[in-house]
Design a protein around this motif. Structure first.
Motif, mmCIF file in Angstrom:
data_model
loop_
_atom_site.group_PDB
_atom_site.id
_atom_site.type_symbol
_atom_site.label_atom_id
_atom_site.label_comp_id
_atom_site.label_asym_id
_atom_site.label_seq_id
_atom_site.Cartn_x
_atom_site.Cartn_y
_atom_site.Cartn_z
ATOM 1 N N VAL A 134 20.624 -83.358 64.894
ATOM 2 C CA VAL A 134 20.239 -83.790 63.554
ATOM 3 C C VAL A 134 20.549 -82.658 62.577
ATOM 4 C CG1 VAL A 134 18.304 -84.496 62.080
ATOM 5 C CG2 VAL A 134 18.447 -85.323 64.442
ATOM 6 N N LEU A 135 21.305 -82.941 61.551
ATOM 7 C CA LEU A 135 21.608 -81.966 60.509
ATOM 8 C C LEU A 135 20.343 -81.716 59.689
ATOM 9 C CD1 LEU A 135 24.865 -83.736 59.207
ATOM 10 C CD2 LEU A 135 24.655 -82.166 61.147
ATOM 11 N N TYR A 136 20.228 -80.521 59.134
ATOM 12 C CA TYR A 136 19.026 -80.178 58.364
ATOM 13 C C TYR A 136 19.472 -79.517 57.064
ATOM 14 C CZ TYR A 136 14.465 -77.836 57.421
ATOM 15 O OH TYR A 136 13.300 -77.374 56.861
ATOM 16 N N ASN A 137 19.199 -80.197 55.951
ATOM 17 C CA ASN A 137 19.622 -79.748 54.627
ATOM 18 C C ASN A 137 18.404 -79.334 53.808
ATOM 19 O OD1 ASN A 137 21.928 -79.613 52.679
ATOM 20 N ND2 ASN A 137 20.655 -81.038 51.507
ATOM 21 N N ILE A 138 18.330 -78.045 53.459
ATOM 22 C CA ILE A 138 17.202 -77.540 52.666
ATOM 23 C C ILE A 138 17.718 -76.459 51.710
ATOM 24 C CG2 ILE A 138 16.505 -76.022 54.604
ATOM 25 C CD1 ILE A 138 13.562 -76.380 53.523
ATOM 26 N N PRO A 139 18.455 -76.895 50.672
ATOM 27 C CA PRO A 139 19.172 -75.949 49.805
ATOM 28 C C PRO A 139 18.299 -74.933 49.084
ATOM 29 C CG PRO A 139 19.255 -78.207 48.936
ATOM 30 C CD PRO A 139 18.726 -78.301 50.319
ATOM 31 N N ASP A 165 16.747 -84.412 55.201
ATOM 32 C CA ASP A 165 17.025 -83.857 53.877
ATOM 33 C C ASP A 165 15.745 -83.370 53.216
ATOM 34 O OD1 ASP A 165 18.830 -83.335 51.586
ATOM 35 O OD2 ASP A 165 17.414 -84.682 50.604
ATOM 36 N N SER A 166 15.691 -82.073 52.964
ATOM 37 C CA SER A 166 14.531 -81.461 52.316
ATOM 38 C C SER A 166 14.909 -80.906 50.947
ATOM 39 C CB SER A 166 13.960 -80.336 53.195
ATOM 40 O OG SER A 166 13.523 -80.846 54.426
ATOM 41 N N SER A 167 15.896 -81.539 50.322
ATOM 42 C CA SER A 167 16.327 -81.081 48.996
ATOM 43 C C SER A 167 15.308 -81.433 47.927
ATOM 44 C CB SER A 167 17.680 -81.701 48.636
ATOM 45 O OG SER A 167 17.549 -83.106 48.448
ATOM 46 N N PHE A 170 15.931 -87.219 45.428
ATOM 47 C CA PHE A 170 16.054 -88.546 46.017
ATOM 48 C C PHE A 170 17.475 -89.092 45.917
ATOM 49 C CE2 PHE A 170 15.489 -93.247 45.774
ATOM 50 C CZ PHE A 170 15.178 -93.420 47.123
ATOM 51 N N SER A 171 18.181 -88.742 44.850
ATOM 52 C CA SER A 171 19.561 -89.229 44.716
ATOM 53 C C SER A 171 20.438 -88.669 45.836
ATOM 54 C CB SER A 171 20.139 -88.863 43.348
ATOM 55 O OG SER A 171 20.246 -87.457 43.211
ATOM 56 N N ASN A 172 20.097 -87.481 46.323
ATOM 57 C CA ASN A 172 20.831 -86.893 47.445
ATOM 58 C C ASN A 172 20.637 -87.738 48.704
ATOM 59 O OD1 ASN A 172 22.506 -84.552 48.032
ATOM 60 N ND2 ASN A 172 20.902 -83.925 49.451
ATOM 61 N N ILE A 173 19.389 -88.155 48.936
ATOM 62 C CA ILE A 173 19.084 -89.026 50.075
ATOM 63 C C ILE A 173 19.861 -90.332 49.955
ATOM 64 C CG2 ILE A 173 17.232 -90.484 51.044
ATOM 65 C CD1 ILE A 173 15.343 -88.084 50.638
ATOM 66 N N GLN A 175 22.645 -90.831 48.457
ATOM 67 C CA GLN A 175 24.075 -90.557 48.713
ATOM 68 C C GLN A 175 24.347 -90.422 50.214
ATOM 69 O OE1 GLN A 175 26.979 -90.085 46.589
ATOM 70 N NE2 GLN A 175 25.586 -91.391 45.419
ATOM 71 N N TYR A 176 23.447 -89.758 50.928
ATOM 72 C CA TYR A 176 23.615 -89.636 52.382
ATOM 73 C C TYR A 176 23.582 -91.018 53.040
ATOM 74 C CZ TYR A 176 22.817 -84.524 52.226
ATOM 75 O OH TYR A 176 22.911 -83.177 51.997
ATOM 76 N N ILE A 177 22.679 -91.865 52.588
ATOM 77 C CA ILE A 177 22.585 -93.223 53.145
ATOM 78 C C ILE A 177 23.874 -93.988 52.859
ATOM 79 C CG2 ILE A 177 21.401 -95.454 52.915
ATOM 80 C CD1 ILE A 177 18.792 -93.771 52.423
ATOM 81 N N ALA A 178 24.371 -93.882 51.628
ATOM 82 C CA ALA A 178 25.591 -94.602 51.240
ATOM 83 C C ALA A 178 26.805 -94.133 52.039
ATOM 84 C CB ALA A 178 25.840 -94.415 49.742
ATOM 85 N N HIS A 179 26.895 -92.841 52.294
ATOM 86 C CA HIS A 179 28.076 -92.293 52.983
ATOM 87 C C HIS A 179 28.023 -92.444 54.502
ATOM 88 C CE1 HIS A 179 29.126 -90.514 49.103
ATOM 89 N NE2 HIS A 179 30.316 -90.280 49.611
ATOM 90 N N THR A 180 26.885 -92.870 55.031
ATOM 91 C CA THR A 180 26.781 -93.021 56.492
ATOM 92 C C THR A 180 26.491 -94.466 56.900
ATOM 93 O OG1 THR A 180 24.417 -92.411 56.426
ATOM 94 C CG2 THR A 180 26.005 -90.640 56.830
#
Length: 298
Positions: A134-139, A165-167, A170-173, A175-180
């Protein structure tokens, strides 16, 4: 473990003694408390688990303890991320041998990689193990954010099965949903205020720090949403806020550790240099814990 991450995985605290040694008894107590609350899995050695101040030996010992105490009752996901691809591969392989069900791999930090470097990093790690990654994104903590396009490409790898996603964006989440979409891939919230919104947008669950203190409440968000009771899910989501309001009063995870300690599980202090809360800050944490005791969690 199915190749999907679904439901609520508490972001397990790492209990310490007053001397900052790992408190094995409290660790087992916390794991069992969470499983009794019917969480869907356990997530150890994340940000709230203070992975960044633990030695490799400590990480492996904690992993072994959590796997043994969980005893197959729920899946165990463990953080194996680090800054060098070699280091992450070695730790990931060692954790796989200890019997974890999945690995969470934070993006490299301190020197932010390019998107191409991060993609290659994840490909090499995923190819080196046979369990789900699982990838983990926390910028905010790493200075680097995985682009949705990068995640979309990585989602095509058979054992890269999701992203936490811990950014806080919500728009980032979205985008991740849309791209996967169309891939066997889970997008899970790593920001506790966005659990319900993530589920409603097509995400599959959350890794939730608040579940250390309020596991039934966090589980109720997921279970109520799944049952179509959106009013109850929203009420459970809102119930997390008094606890979340204490998080910004200290450095992570001092507030949460103090709250859990006050609730009866001796998780101890954070490891130095992070200090225990005192004075007015401590009073605010005590008030939040008392609020939940008075209102009977859940």
């Amino acid at each position: 473990m199915p190749l999907a991450i679904e439901g609520i995985y508490p972001a397990l605290l790492t209990p310490f003694t007053k001397d900052e040694e790992v408190n094995e008894t409290a660790l087992k107590q916390l794991v069992n408390r969470l499983i009794v609350a019917k969480v869907n899995g356990i997530f150890a050695l994340g940000t709230n688990g203070e992975f960044h101040v633990l030695s490799r030996e400590e990480k492996l010992n904690i992993t072994k303890m959590v796997v043994e105490e969980t005893a197959g009752r729920v899946p165990v996901m463990v953080g194996s991320g680090g800054n060098s691809t070699r280091e992450v591969i070695e730790l990931s392989q060692a954790m796989e041998k200890l019997g974890v069900d999945a690995l969470s791999v934070i993006t490299p930090y301190f020197i932010p990689p390019t998107q191409e470097e991060a993609e290659e990093h994840y490909r090499k790690v995923a190819e080196a193990v046979s369990i789900p990654v699982v990838l983990y994104n926390i910028p905010s903590k790493t200075g680097f954010s995985l682009a949705p396009e990068t995640v979309g490409r990585l989602a095509k790898m058979p054992n890269i099965v999701g992203i936490k996603d811990s950014s806080g964006d919500f728009s980032n989440i979205e985008q991740y949903i849309a791209h996967t979409r169309g891939e066997h891939f889970s997008v899970i919230a790593g920001t506790d205020s966005l659990i319900l919104k993530t589920l409603q947008a097509g995400g599959t669950g959350a890794v939730a720090a608040t579940a250390n203190l309020l596991p039934e409440t966090v589980v109720a968000i997921y279970n109520s949403w799944k049952a179509g009771d959106y009013e109850k899910a929203q009420a459970a989501q809102q119930a997390l806020q008094p606890l979340r309001d204490t998080f910004g009063l200290t450095s992570i995870p001092a507030s949460l550790k103090k709250a859990v300690e006050l609730s009866g599980i001796p998780v101890g202090p954070a490891r130095a240099p992070i200090q225990e809360p005192t004075g007015e800050v401590l009073k605010q944490i005590e008030a939040a814990v008392q609020f939940y005791k008075t209102n009977q969690e859940g």
